[in-house]
Write a protein that holds these residues in place. Structure first.
Motif, PDB file in Angstrom:
ATOM      1  N   LEU B 135       0.979  -1.549  -0.115  1.00 32.27           N
ATOM      2  CA  LEU B 135      -0.108   0.092  -0.177  1.00 32.27           C
ATOM      3  C   LEU B 135       0.675   1.312  -0.183  1.00 32.27           C
ATOM      4  CD1 LEU B 135      -2.730  -1.236   2.497  1.00 32.27           C
ATOM      5  CD2 LEU B 135      -2.685  -1.578   0.116  1.00 32.27           C
ATOM      6  N   ALA B 138       7.136   1.804   1.795  1.00 29.54           N
ATOM      7  CA  ALA B 138       7.583   1.235   2.935  1.00 29.54           C
ATOM      8  C   ALA B 138       7.054   0.012   3.199  1.00 29.54           C
ATOM      9  CB  ALA B 138       7.501   2.094   3.949  1.00 29.54           C
ATOM     10  N   MET B 146      10.382  -9.232   3.901  1.00 32.81           N
ATOM     11  CA  MET B 146       9.550 -10.929   4.593  1.00 32.81           C
ATOM     12  C   MET B 146       9.774 -11.807   3.494  1.00 32.81           C
ATOM     13  SD  MET B 146       6.225  -8.795   5.864  1.00 32.81           S
ATOM     14  CE  MET B 146       5.056 -10.308   5.850  1.00 32.81           C
ATOM     15  N   ILE B 318       4.127 -15.746   1.854  1.00 30.73           N
ATOM     16  CA  ILE B 318       4.233 -15.195   3.261  1.00 30.73           C
ATOM     17  C   ILE B 318       2.869 -14.596   3.941  1.00 30.73           C
ATOM     18  CG2 ILE B 318       6.435 -14.049   2.988  1.00 30.73           C
ATOM     19  CD1 ILE B 318       5.289 -11.421   2.120  1.00 30.73           C
ATOM     20  N   GLY B 319       1.990 -15.268   3.121  1.00 27.12           N
ATOM     21  CA  GLY B 319       0.584 -14.535   3.524  1.00 27.12           C
ATOM     22  C   GLY B 319      -0.074 -13.392   3.230  1.00 27.12           C
ATOM     23  N   TYR B 320      -0.980 -13.018   4.050  1.00 30.36           N
ATOM     24  CA  TYR B 320      -1.842 -11.760   3.750  1.00 30.36           C
ATOM     25  C   TYR B 320      -0.919 -10.575   4.268  1.00 30.36           C
ATOM     26  CZ  TYR B 320      -6.294 -13.756   2.904  1.00 30.36           C
ATOM     27  OH  TYR B 320      -7.355 -14.531   2.410  1.00 30.36           O
ATOM     28  N   ILE B 321      -0.666  -9.636   3.385  1.00 28.49           N
ATOM     29  CA  ILE B 321       0.122  -8.340   3.938  1.00 28.49           C
ATOM     30  C   ILE B 321      -0.817  -7.322   3.825  1.00 28.49           C
ATOM     31  CG2 ILE B 321       2.642  -9.322   3.166  1.00 28.49           C
ATOM     32  CD1 ILE B 321       1.401  -6.673   0.914  1.00 28.49           C
ATOM     33  N   SER B 323      -5.446  -6.254   3.191  1.00 30.63           N
ATOM     34  CA  SER B 323      -6.646  -6.529   3.234  1.00 30.63           C
ATOM     35  C   SER B 323      -7.063  -7.097   1.838  1.00 30.63           C
ATOM     36  CB  SER B 323      -7.722  -5.619   3.643  1.00 30.63           C
ATOM     37  OG  SER B 323      -7.431  -5.178   4.870  1.00 30.63           O
ATOM     38  N   ASN B 327      -3.991  -0.900  -3.303  1.00 29.12           N
ATOM     39  CA  ASN B 327      -4.485   0.276  -3.619  1.00 29.12           C
ATOM     40  C   ASN B 327      -5.008   0.589  -4.757  1.00 29.12           C
ATOM     41  OD1 ASN B 327      -4.690   1.404  -0.898  1.00 29.12           O
ATOM     42  ND2 ASN B 327      -3.165   2.705  -1.146  1.00 29.12           N
TER      43      ASN B 327
ATOM     44  N   TYR C 132      -2.466   2.761   6.848  1.00 31.10           N
ATOM     45  CA  TYR C 132      -2.997   2.133   5.452  1.00 31.10           C
ATOM     46  C   TYR C 132      -4.136   1.709   5.270  1.00 31.10           C
ATOM     47  CZ  TYR C 132       2.220   1.713   4.671  1.00 31.10           C
ATOM     48  OH  TYR C 132       3.594   1.845   4.800  1.00 31.10           O
ATOM     49  N   ASP C 133      -4.749   0.977   6.345  1.00 29.10           N
ATOM     50  CA  ASP C 133      -6.166   0.495   6.040  1.00 29.10           C
ATOM     51  C   ASP C 133      -6.364  -0.282   7.502  1.00 29.10           C
ATOM     52  OD1 ASP C 133      -4.931  -1.864   6.028  1.00 29.10           O
ATOM     53  OD2 ASP C 133      -5.682  -2.629   4.065  1.00 29.10           O
ATOM     54  N   GLY C 135      -6.749  -3.234   8.653  1.00 30.38           N
ATOM     55  CA  GLY C 135      -6.050  -4.640   8.958  1.00 30.38           C
ATOM     56  C   GLY C 135      -4.597  -3.983   9.428  1.00 30.38           C
ATOM     57  N   THR C 136      -3.842  -3.359   8.405  1.00 30.75           N
ATOM     58  CA  THR C 136      -2.585  -2.868   8.909  1.00 30.75           C
ATOM     59  C   THR C 136      -2.395  -1.875  10.147  1.00 30.75           C
ATOM     60  OG1 THR C 136      -2.616  -0.979   7.334  1.00 30.75           O
ATOM     61  CG2 THR C 136      -1.510  -3.245   6.672  1.00 30.75           C
ATOM     62  N   TYR C 139      -2.363  -4.274  13.028  1.00 33.98           N
ATOM     63  CA  TYR C 139      -1.113  -4.865  13.206  1.00 33.98           C
ATOM     64  C   TYR C 139      -0.294  -3.587  13.931  1.00 33.98           C
ATOM     65  CZ  TYR C 139       3.923  -4.897  11.570  1.00 33.98           C
ATOM     66  OH  TYR C 139       5.181  -4.617  11.702  1.00 33.98           O
ATOM     67  N   ILE C 163      -9.665 -11.516   8.100  1.00 28.26           N
ATOM     68  CA  ILE C 163      -8.599 -10.896   7.043  1.00 28.26           C
ATOM     69  C   ILE C 163      -7.478 -10.317   7.970  1.00 28.26           C
ATOM     70  CG2 ILE C 163      -8.219  -9.283   5.175  1.00 28.26           C
ATOM     71  CD1 ILE C 163     -10.955  -9.647   4.201  1.00 28.26           C
ATOM     72  N   TYR C 164      -7.993  -9.371   8.861  1.00 33.75           N
ATOM     73  CA  TYR C 164      -7.015  -8.797   9.817  1.00 33.75           C
ATOM     74  C   TYR C 164      -6.229  -9.662  10.595  1.00 33.75           C
ATOM     75  CZ  TYR C 164     -10.153  -4.705   9.517  1.00 33.75           C
ATOM     76  OH  TYR C 164     -10.938  -3.768   9.014  1.00 33.75           O
ATOM     77  N   LYS C 166      -5.401 -12.799   9.694  1.00 36.32           N
ATOM     78  CA  LYS C 166      -4.257 -13.210   8.727  1.00 36.32           C
ATOM     79  C   LYS C 166      -3.111 -12.487   8.461  1.00 36.32           C
ATOM     80  CE  LYS C 166      -7.648 -15.904   6.028  1.00 36.32           C
ATOM     81  NZ  LYS C 166      -7.135 -17.423   6.028  1.00 36.32           N
ATOM     82  N   ILE C 167      -3.353 -11.020   8.518  1.00 37.54           N
ATOM     83  CA  ILE C 167      -2.331 -10.357   8.250  1.00 37.54           C
ATOM     84  C   ILE C 167      -1.528 -10.249   9.555  1.00 37.54           C
ATOM     85  CG2 ILE C 167      -2.056  -7.644   8.092  1.00 37.54           C
ATOM     86  CD1 ILE C 167      -4.511  -7.172   6.590  1.00 37.54           C
ATOM     87  N   SER C 170       0.839 -13.055   9.277  1.00 40.93           N
ATOM     88  CA  SER C 170       1.849 -12.913   8.455  1.00 40.93           C
ATOM     89  C   SER C 170       3.073 -11.970   8.798  1.00 40.93           C
ATOM     90  CB  SER C 170       1.591 -12.740   6.950  1.00 40.93           C
ATOM     91  OG  SER C 170       0.358 -11.968   6.874  1.00 40.93           O
ATOM     92  N   TYR C 171       2.678 -10.838   9.404  1.00 43.13           N
ATOM     93  CA  TYR C 171       3.756  -9.835   9.781  1.00 43.13           C
ATOM     94  C   TYR C 171       4.616 -10.361  11.024  1.00 43.13           C
ATOM     95  CZ  TYR C 171       1.912  -6.048   6.636  1.00 43.13           C
ATOM     96  OH  TYR C 171       1.796  -5.341   5.691  1.00 43.13           O
ATOM     97  N   TYR C 273      -7.814   2.728   1.299  1.00 41.55           N
ATOM     98  CA  TYR C 273      -8.870   3.029   2.208  1.00 41.55           C
ATOM     99  C   TYR C 273      -8.137   3.869   3.655  1.00 41.55           C
ATOM    100  CZ  TYR C 273     -12.014  -0.671   0.505  1.00 41.55           C
ATOM    101  OH  TYR C 273     -12.823  -1.555  -0.228  1.00 41.55           O
ATOM    102  N   ILE C 324       6.292   3.025   8.537  1.00 41.57           N
ATOM    103  CA  ILE C 324       5.479   4.157   7.777  1.00 41.57           C
ATOM    104  C   ILE C 324       5.896   5.600   7.368  1.00 41.57           C
ATOM    105  CG2 ILE C 324       4.090   4.859   9.517  1.00 41.57           C
ATOM    106  CD1 ILE C 324       1.685   4.168   7.907  1.00 41.57           C
TER     107      ILE C 324
END
Lengths: 129, 486, 446
Positions: B135, B138, B146, B318-321, B323, B327, C132-133, C135-136, C139, C163-164, C166-167, C170-171, C273, C324
């Motif tokens: 998004l 960075a 990752m 690495i999965g979901y980074i 949602s 963008n 960002y949104d 979900g992030t 995190y 979904i959140y 899952k985020i 992974s992080y 978002y 960020i």
């Protein structure tokens, strides 16, 4: 740059003033000028153990963040709470009202790792060129 | 200027909520309800329009001012891309529609945009696959790091360090640290490029990867880049390309061909999606095929019949980074831009971006210290050290430029240049605009000799003069409604 | 040449002379011949009009005609025309990050007002200028809680958007952070299970209100028990619901995050978002992201600046609170415009209207044979129904009738294949709701 005669100094620009086995520590005039207007200080906890040259305080100015390292090892017995509400004291009076912490020292031999005022003055001259 | 909350008058309204067309008024038990209303303002639509219109007039922007902000690529944002992003068939699309019909049948058009962009970016950069999800730049770095970690883990490599140049943007070390790596910083040599012997010294088998911009933040293309990628690969380290400066090399070279393994692209720089006063951005990440299995899910894939679908079945991913798929509205803008300028336009972009930067560099080097006097790429970095000796710092130069209606260049970055002034004109500015800027910069140099004291009170033409940033940090006030001291 | 290149051939010649080279190619001498692209295979340029036609053709391939009863964290709310008019001003959207405050007061003040609006909406003390949104942002809240507590165990209620979750996984894959997921019972978080994990190694409890199934809750009791053990509570919230619902501030929550899309942003197939974050003032220095502060200029006038920058990556590099840099400023300003237009009463009325329509929908669906509409916990504008058939098959059948009928819970919750999560915003008319129910009945029984 102001340097106080009987204090000892580090290369990271901290000072220490020793009386028997307790000492007061702070940052030097050079440090406060370099940092600019200080806006925040995170003080150590009373009773926490610190080691020589290990980070124990952090200081923020508008556009910089700096770690402050303990000049010698020991246990913190008192902190300057006034700095929390008035961090500008570090700029206005770095050797007196802007002292950071008092420490009971555990190893007096560590003094040999520090600079005298004369040595620190020379060190500063070296930095300016 | 008054705050919008100070314009509030009880019982005014800026929007009419419709009457309910269903019978009955539902109730929530009191225990679950807020005890008092919010203090959002009560204003008319006109109050709102005037407030924000007046606010907008207190901004510099690309639409109103030359904006040569180094490392930010502030090129013109074509209006058509705004139209593209607002097409209802895309703007109203719910991101979970693909979950209703798993074959992706409900969103073929949107998936096509993602798929084509993947292809375009691969063609431009020489990478094998892209994910469009990150998004921001960075966020792309973190995604890339990752994947680097996943690569080493899968191979059983014990890696601990990430190497970055001392001239790197702060996000590089920050992203690597968040992913769990320790940072080794390598200095710049007298030619403005990496000190190769220093790099060799630090390059142990414990190095996971090296993160680089190329050209670097000094605007210099390192002619020995292939030597670096080669020695890093010898210790099974990976090469990460920070795409912040991609605008300089479009069509001239491709990070993939240079030996880079992972990279991100800033769509809000090179592909001119608007910066929005600090975001949103988009930072797609590309990888070589060896790393493809680690890419985040979902991935857009083409089936044999030519239709597209989202595939989540990658056990090594690495999965979901994020949602969703990135963008999307920005990816769509960048897509429209690339389609419009095409291959020819991409080549012209780097040509003119680099030409403009070198023109400024040549004309100003008599007046300002140029720490690395050589051909630059899309940006040039001066030091205001000479002017500083006269009492005029980089920040003072910035403020003078503001009074002349020019947004200042990036100042005090990169950190390796004292009193740095980093100028990136971009390809969308004309020689005439550059000449005006150059004239002002020469004037500043003259004034720094004659009347250095005048700079202290600048700017004068802006809605405010210099703000007290020390007060802002000491007497924190970040919320109008909070009346106690922080 | 394309319309975005400014220099004429004549300009180019004069510039080359100044530089002292013959051609533009000479500027690329540092790129050795062997480094030239192996290929550069991209399409030929097209006119604006041709690209528009192409994009319209692609847009028509999206099932945009479906009437949405799907939400799952992302909602089809009406966006007032004034929001679009204002956010389309180039002075806002073509500006950069406000590093030069004198020529960025527009963005800075708008963001200060945004922060204040988020604070009054959530009843929190401080907010940042966006992440960002949703979900992030969650995190980032987890990382912040770990910094504050120096602990590494996190309790996650399963009612938090999957979904959140899952985020988060992974992080933190390479970090020593342990997640303990607690189940949802009768729609709400399982307090007994959460309490089991409240100990002195736990950094935070993550909750969501309303939760993924639509249930609303008062988390005050969990907050109290968590605080007794030095544990922080993070709550992810739906801002439109806060027009009516008990606020995280009233519950004593420590860090609030959420997805701000519903505050005037289009659905945009997933972005951009708006991740928002608010907290207590004591934690402001541990909060990631830009923060705008009010101060005075040299003439004593009110003005705004980026403040507490020493937390951020451009100063603290690898020791920063987050990596960020670019955030979603423009989306935050857009949300501020939306909140300002709706205002104190409008937001409350909008929330009530959503509630009314959802309640009507629920009652209408309850009349369908075999549709079980459970009522163990109250809901806002989204609720879960149990169908006599697999919900994922039902939503496929409903596409034929022109509806995006909801989110099949089984996609993320094994064992819940017959459950459908249905959202109803103010945009759904009575006629649509009635037709939705009729068609659902037809799909279930014909």
């Amino acid at each position: 740059m102001d340097v106080i005669e009987h204090y000892l100094y580090t290369k990271e620009h901290e000072w220490i003033s020793i009386e028997d086995t307790t000492a007061t520590v702070g940052i030097t005039d050079y440090a406060q000028v370099a940092l600019g207007d200080i806006t925040f200080i995170e003080l150590p906890e009373v009773d926490s153990e610190v080691e020589q040259f290990e980070q124990f305080v952090s200081i923020e100015s508008v556009k910089a963040a700096s770690d402050i390292f303990s000049p010698m090892s020991g246990r913190v017995i008192e902190i300057n709470k006034e700095l929390e509400s008035d961090p500008g004291l570090l700029n206005k009076s770095c050797y007196e009202k802007g002292w950071i912490a008092k420490i009971v020292l555990t190893d007096m031999d560590e003094k040999s790792n520090l600079m005298t005022a004369e040595e620190y003055n020379k060190f500063l001259e070296g930095l300016e060129t | 200027m008054e705050l919008i909350f100070e314009k509030s008058v009880p019982n005014r309204r800026g929007f009419q909520v419709p009457e309910s067309d269903v019978p009955g008024k539902a109730q929530i038990p009191d225990k679950y309800k807020r005890s008092a209303d919010s203090q959002l303002p009560e204003i008319t639509e006109l109050d709102c329009i005037r407030h924000y219109t007046h606010l907008s007039q207190r901004n510099f922007s690309i639409d109103t001012n030359f904006y040569p902000l180094g490392s930010c690529t502030m090129k013109y944002n074509p209006k058509f891309t705004e139209v593209a992003a607002r097409l209802p068939g895309f703007a109203n699309l719910h991101p979970l529609l693909p979950q209703l019909q798993l074959e992706g049948g409900l969103t073929q058009g949107a998936l096509q945009v993602l798929y084509d962009m993947d292809q375009f970016l691969c063609a431009m950069t020489g990478m094998d696959h892209f994910t469009m999800q990150p998004l921001a730049g960075a966020h792309g770095e973190l995604t890339g790091v990752m994947m680097i970690a996943a690569y080493h883990k899968a191979k059983g490599n014990k890696k601990k360090y990430m190497i970055v140049p001392d001239s790197a943007h702060g996000t590089n070390p920050a992203s690597a640290a968040i992913a769990g790596y320790e940072i080794i910083s390598i200095p710049t040599n007298k030619d403005g490029v990496w000190d190769l012997p220093k790099l060799k010294e630090k390059l142990t088998p414990e190095v996971a990867a090296v993160m680089l911009t190329c050209p670097d933040t000094l605007g210099i293309f390192n002619p020995e880049i292939d030597k670096i990628t080669k020695i890093v690969h010898q210790v099974d380290g990976l090469m990460y390309y920070d795409g912040a400066n991609l605008n300089a090399i479009l069509g001239r070279c491709r990070p993939g061909d240079l030996g880079f393994d992972v990279m991100h692209v800033n769509l809000h720089k090179t592909f001119t999606t608007p910066h929005g006063g600090g975001g949103p951005g988009a930072g797609p990440v590309g990888v070589k095929k060896e790393l493809a299995k680690f890419l985040p899910v979902s991935r857009v894939v083409k089936r044999q019949d030519g239709t597209l679908t989202l595939d989540y079945d990658y056990p090594d991913s690495i999965g979901y980074i994020a949602s969703f798929y990135g963008n999307f509205a920005l990816i769509l803008r960048a897509y429209a831009y690339i389609l419009m300028i095409g291959k020819e336009g991409l080549l012209e972009t780097s040509n003119h971006a680099v030409l403009n930067a070198n023109y400024i560099k040549e004309r100003l080097k008599k007046y300002y210290v140029l720490p690395y006097d050589r051909i630059c790429m899309h940006e040039c970095v001066f030091s205001a050290s000479k002017q500083t000796e006269r009492g005029v710092h980089a920040i003072d130069i910035a403020k003078y430029l503001i009074d002349q209606g020019i947004h200042p260049p990036t100042v005090y970055f990169p950190l390796v240049v004292k009193e740095a002034v980093m100028i990136e004109p971009t390809e969308t500015e004309s020689k005439k605009t550059l000449d005006k800027f150059i004239d002002v910069m020469i004037e500043i140099d003259e004034l720094s000799q004659k009347t250095p004291q005048i700079f202290k009170d600048l700017p004068k033409t802006t809605p405010i003069t210099r703000p007290d940033e020390v007060k802002a940090a000491r007497d924190l006030d970040t919320n109008y409604f909070l009346k106690t001291k922080i | 040449m394309n319309p975005y290149i400014a220099n004429t051939n004549d300009d180019v010649q004069r510039m080359l002379e100044v530089i002292g080279i013959k051609s533009i190619d000479d500027l690329f001498a540092d790129i050795k011949p062997q480094h030239r692209p192996k290929s550069f295979d991209l399409p030929k340029s097209k006119s604006e009009f041709e690209v528009l036609q192409h994009l319209q053709r692609l847009a028509s391939k999206n099932a945009n005609h479906l009437i949405p009863f799907i939400g799952a964290g992302y909602y089809d709310h009406y966006i007032p025309a004034a929001v679009n008019a204002l956010i389309s001003r180039g002075e806002f959207y073509t500006a950069y990050t406000p590093y030069q405050p004198e020529c960025s007061q527009g963005t800075l003040q708008a963001l200060y007002e945004y922060q204040s609006a988020i604070c009054t909406l959530t009843n929190m003390e401080v907010a940042n200028a966006s992440l960002y949104d949703g979900g992030t942002a969650l995190y980032e809240a987890v990382m912040m809680a770990i910094r504050i507590t120096n602990r590494n165990k996190i309790i996650v209620d399963s009612g938090v958007n999957p979904i959140y979750r899952k985020i988060l996984r992974s992080y933190t894959a390479n970090l020593s952070i342990q997640f303990m997921e607690t189940p949802v019972v009768h729609g709400q978080g399982d307090r007994g299970q959460i309490e089991k994990f409240l100990n002195d190694q736990t950094a935070a409890v993550i909750l969501q209100n309303p939760n993924f199934f639509g249930a609303i809750d008062d988390h005050s009791d969990i907050v109290k028990k968590a605080h007794e053990r030095g544990i922080l509570v993070i709550e992810s919230v739906y801002p439109i619901a806060l027009g009516l619902l008990k606020t995280p501030g009233e519950m004593g929550v420590d860090i609030v995050t959420g997805e701000g899309q519903s505050l005037g942003l289009p659905l945009n197939f997933g972005g951009p978002y708006l991740g928002f974050m608010a907290t207590k003032k004591e934690f402001i220095r541990k909060m990631p992201g830009r923060i705008i502060g009010q101060t005075l200029d040299t003439q004593g006038r009110r003005c705004f600046v980026n403040t507490l920058q020493a937390r951020e990556q451009h100063i603290r590099r690898e020791k920063a609170t987050s990596n960020i840099c670019t955030n979603v400023s423009l989306c935050a300003v857009q949300a501020a415009m939306f909140m300002s237009l709706l205002g104190r009463q409008g937001l409350k009325q909008l929330a009530q209207l959503n509630l009314d329509k959802a309640e009507f929908t629920r009652q209408t669906l309850a009349k369908i044979k075999g549709v079980e509409v459970k009522r163990s916990s109250p809901t806002f504008n989204e609720f879960t129904v149990c169908l006599p058939k697999d919900a994922s098959e039902v939503v496929v059948a409903m596409i034929e009738y022109g509806f995006a009928a909801g989110f099949p819970a089984g996609r993320y919750f094994p064992g819940m294949e017959r459950y459908l999560i249905i959202a109803v915003t103010e945009k759904r008319t009575k006629e649509e709701i009635v037709r939705f129910a009729q068609n659902l009945e037809a799909v279930l029984w014909n």
